[in-house]
Motif scaffolding. Structure first.
Motif, short mmCIF file in Angstrom:
data_model
loop_
_atom_site.label_atom_id
_atom_site.label_comp_id
_atom_site.label_asym_id
_atom_site.label_seq_id
_atom_site.Cartn_x
_atom_site.Cartn_y
_atom_site.Cartn_z
N LEU A 241 35.81 45.94 35.07
CA LEU A 241 35.78 47.58 36.11
C LEU A 241 34.10 47.27 37.16
O LEU A 241 34.68 47.59 38.14
CB LEU A 241 35.88 48.20 35.37
CG LEU A 241 37.12 48.71 34.92
CD1 LEU A 241 37.66 49.51 34.11
CD2 LEU A 241 38.65 48.20 35.45
N GLY A 244 34.42 44.81 39.78
CA GLY A 244 35.32 45.34 40.93
C GLY A 244 34.95 45.80 41.55
O GLY A 244 35.12 46.09 42.93
N ALA A 262 41.08 45.66 48.48
CA ALA A 262 41.28 45.44 46.73
C ALA A 262 42.29 44.06 46.82
O ALA A 262 42.32 43.52 45.62
CB ALA A 262 41.79 46.52 46.18
N PHE A 267 40.19 39.12 39.42
CA PHE A 267 40.22 39.25 38.02
C PHE A 267 40.19 38.11 37.25
O PHE A 267 41.86 37.64 36.52
CB PHE A 267 40.39 41.09 37.20
CG PHE A 267 39.87 41.87 38.00
CD1 PHE A 267 39.22 42.29 37.83
CD2 PHE A 267 40.86 42.28 38.35
CE1 PHE A 267 38.50 43.60 38.99
CE2 PHE A 267 41.03 43.38 39.82
CZ PHE A 267 39.66 43.99 39.85
N ARG A 286 45.45 46.02 33.70
CA ARG A 286 46.20 46.61 34.47
C ARG A 286 45.93 47.80 35.02
O ARG A 286 45.55 48.44 36.07
CB ARG A 286 47.64 46.12 34.34
CG ARG A 286 48.34 44.48 34.69
CD ARG A 286 48.77 44.00 34.79
NE ARG A 286 49.37 42.29 34.81
CZ ARG A 286 48.97 42.01 35.89
NH1 ARG A 286 48.70 42.45 37.67
NH2 ARG A 286 49.11 40.87 36.61
N TRP A 289 42.69 48.81 35.87
CA TRP A 289 42.48 48.81 37.43
C TRP A 289 43.12 49.64 38.34
O TRP A 289 43.11 50.59 39.46
CB TRP A 289 42.48 47.72 37.80
CG TRP A 289 42.06 46.76 39.07
CD1 TRP A 289 42.85 46.35 40.45
CD2 TRP A 289 40.78 47.35 40.28
NE1 TRP A 289 41.84 46.53 41.30
CE2 TRP A 289 40.96 47.03 41.90
CE3 TRP A 289 39.84 47.90 39.75
CZ2 TRP A 289 40.07 46.48 41.96
CZ3 TRP A 289 38.39 47.38 40.20
CH2 TRP A 289 38.53 47.46 41.32
N ASP A 290 44.35 50.01 38.11
CA ASP A 290 45.54 51.05 38.05
C ASP A 290 44.56 52.81 39.01
O ASP A 290 45.23 53.00 39.77
CB ASP A 290 46.17 50.29 37.89
CG ASP A 290 47.85 51.78 38.37
OD1 ASP A 290 47.71 51.21 40.08
OD2 ASP A 290 48.35 52.23 38.67
N VAL A 292 41.23 52.95 38.61
CA VAL A 292 40.54 53.46 40.09
C VAL A 292 40.70 53.24 40.89
O VAL A 292 40.42 54.34 41.91
CB VAL A 292 39.45 51.59 39.24
CG1 VAL A 292 38.52 51.46 41.07
CG2 VAL A 292 38.99 51.39 38.26
N ALA A 303 46.52 45.05 39.60
CA ALA A 303 45.74 43.67 39.80
C ALA A 303 46.41 42.46 39.69
O ALA A 303 47.03 42.25 39.29
CB ALA A 303 44.42 44.00 38.36
#
Length: 482
Positions: A241, A244, A262, A267, A286, A289-290, A292, A303
């Motif tokens: 994370l 990213g 994005a 990843f 998943r 990242w969703d 974020v 992701a």
């Protein structure tokens, strides 16, 4: 952070089992039966303590539940885990781009063989001591039109330039091609100097320009660098994370919006023989990242996950047992929703892999996809309460780790400060203790070793510095530890 994980009904909406009372009764009966078995060796076992007695923990101390129920899971939210729409996964073969492999095949020949054998993309890794001319020669010796590649070198800027020059005009790579790796990965793996802020910005800018020139999408955020350094599942996810977000910040410092940035990130995460933690890790990736992107005001950009079977878990003393480890790892990654899976050859840690070992590696994915149909279901672990609970636990622990890295100033600052590396080392030390005292057996190494095992020689050229291996340095050979 509250993470919502959903159990999906046939209509795609979140739901709980309608007959909750039946579930409670079944759990009570299970506790009675399990306690009865436990009392054979543990006379004090009771139905009330059975779940705690059977629950194991990860090296980071997170519980891996033996049984999950609606009562043990967080409240189910209204949004399911973001999932890929791919049936199966991209079978991505690793090609070490080197003149000194000792193999009968040149890298370009290996690439053609892998593609003919069913690989759907190629991961070209240039070891640190190899010339960029070797990469250029490999690219010149293979057809590139429509090809999906992941180009990986410590000098990502130079390697991306080689790729741009090799493609030329009139050739279109697959849009999922990865032009390079995040600017922190090489420093994490080598323990070398952390790149300065200006160097990080220049690297991301150069990779973005190369991607634009080629009309392809992505830069790899390499979580496996943390895994190779000893990190547990939550530590690897937290680092993923942080990297990213660092890439997002650099890419959006100009005119690129967050959603477009994005879409450029892929990843890379390790898949291990720890089945349920690996499934839960990919599902949690998943969700995290969703989350974020939600905080950035973006939705609908799932992701992209590239799974690599773990390098540290591969043994050199009895490498054939790695076939079982990599099969379990590939299954777990596929069931967890990986978009691409690289199965490393079983002898990757022991010697330079030949054509047969590479063929077996890619066919593990084909067996799982075509014969076992692992890729037919979308998020097959959804609704398994124990996996849902573990996904929630990992997601919350990873979010806390991400918060610690951000509080230190982000990925670059945290790496320079050193605390994140010390947390990875602590997890690795705990793993070493478990392997040494038998709590985490290694079949063929600490348990059931071969009677005539030869002491392993120096590690072969693998494309990266040696990882923090799970294999103990001093294991008596020829003694069956069972």
């Amino acid at each position: 952070m509250a993470i919502d994980t959903a159990r999906l009904g046939a209509d795609g909406t979140a739901r709980l089992d309608a007959d909750g009372a039946a579930l409670v009764a079944e759990e009570s009966a299970w506790r009675e039966l399990a306690a009865g078995v436990l009392r054979r060796n543990h006379p004090d076992a009771t139905p009330a303590t059975v779940r705690r007695s059977l629950t194991r923990t990860t090296v980071e101390g997170l519980p891996v539940p033996v049984l999950g129920t609606p009562a043990t899971c967080e409240p189910v939210g209204s949004s399911p885990i973001p999932v890929t729409e791919r049936v199966g996964w991209d079978v991505r073969s690793l090609i070490l781009v080197t003149d000194g492999t000792g193999s009968t095949d040149a890298p370009a020949d290996q690439a053609r063989r892998e593609s003919a054998g069913g690989s759907t993309s190629l991961w070209l890794r240039l070891p640190p001591d190899e010339s960029l001319d070797v990469l250029a020669g490999c690219l010149a010796g293979m057809p590139l039109d429509g090809r999906c590649l992941a180009v990986d070198a410590d000098d990502s800027i130079a390697a991306a330039r080689v790729l741009v020059e090799a493609v030329g005009s009139g050739v279109r790579l697959h849009p999922d091609t990865v032009v390079g790796v995040d600017p922190f990965a090489a420093a994490v793996r080598s323990g070398g100097a952390v790149p300065a802020a200006g160097e990080c910005a220049a690297a991301v800018r150069a990779l973005t320009e190369a991607a634009d020139t080629l009309g392809v999408g992505s830069i790899a955020a390499d979580g496996t660098a943390a895994h190779d350094a000893g990190a547990g599942e939550a530590g690897e996810l937290g680092w993923m994370l942080a990297v990213g977000v660092a890439l997002l910040r650099e890419m959006t410092s100009g005119s690129t919006d967050v959603a477009a940035a994005a879409r450029r990130i892929e990843f890379r995460l390790a898949a291990t023989v720890q089945l349920y933690p690996t499934v839960a890790k990919f599902r949690a990736a998943r969700v995290l990242w969703d989350r974020v992107l939600q905080l950035c005001g973006v939705s609908g950009v799932p992701a992209r996950l590239h799974a690599v079977t773990s390098r540290p878990m591969l043994t050199r003393r009895d490498p054939e047992t790695n076939l079982l480890r990599t099969t379990v790892a590939a299954f777990a990654a596929g069931a967890g929703g990986a978009d691409a899976v690289t199965v490393l050859p079983y002898d990757h840690a022991a010697r330079v892999s030949g054509a047969a070992a590479r063929r077996w590696a890619r066919n593990i994915s084909h067996l799982l996809i075509a014969e076992s149909h692992v890729g037919q279901a979308v998020d097959p672990a959804a609704g398994a309460f124990a996996v849902e609970e573990l996904t929630q636990t990992l997601a919350e622990a990873a979010w806390a780790e991400f918060g610690r890295i951000e509080a230190a100033g982000g990925a670059r600052a945290a790496l320079a400060e050193g605390a994140v590396g010390r947390r990875w080392a602590a997890a690795a030390d705990e793993r070493d203790r478990r392997i040494a005292d038998g709590r985490q057996p290694l079949i063929g190494v600490t348990v059931h070793p071969p009677a005539t095992a030869e002491p392993p020689g120096p590690p072969p050229v693998s494309g990266w510095p040696p990882p923090r291996t799970w294999e103990p340095a001093d294991v008596p050979s020829g003694k069956d530890a069972s």
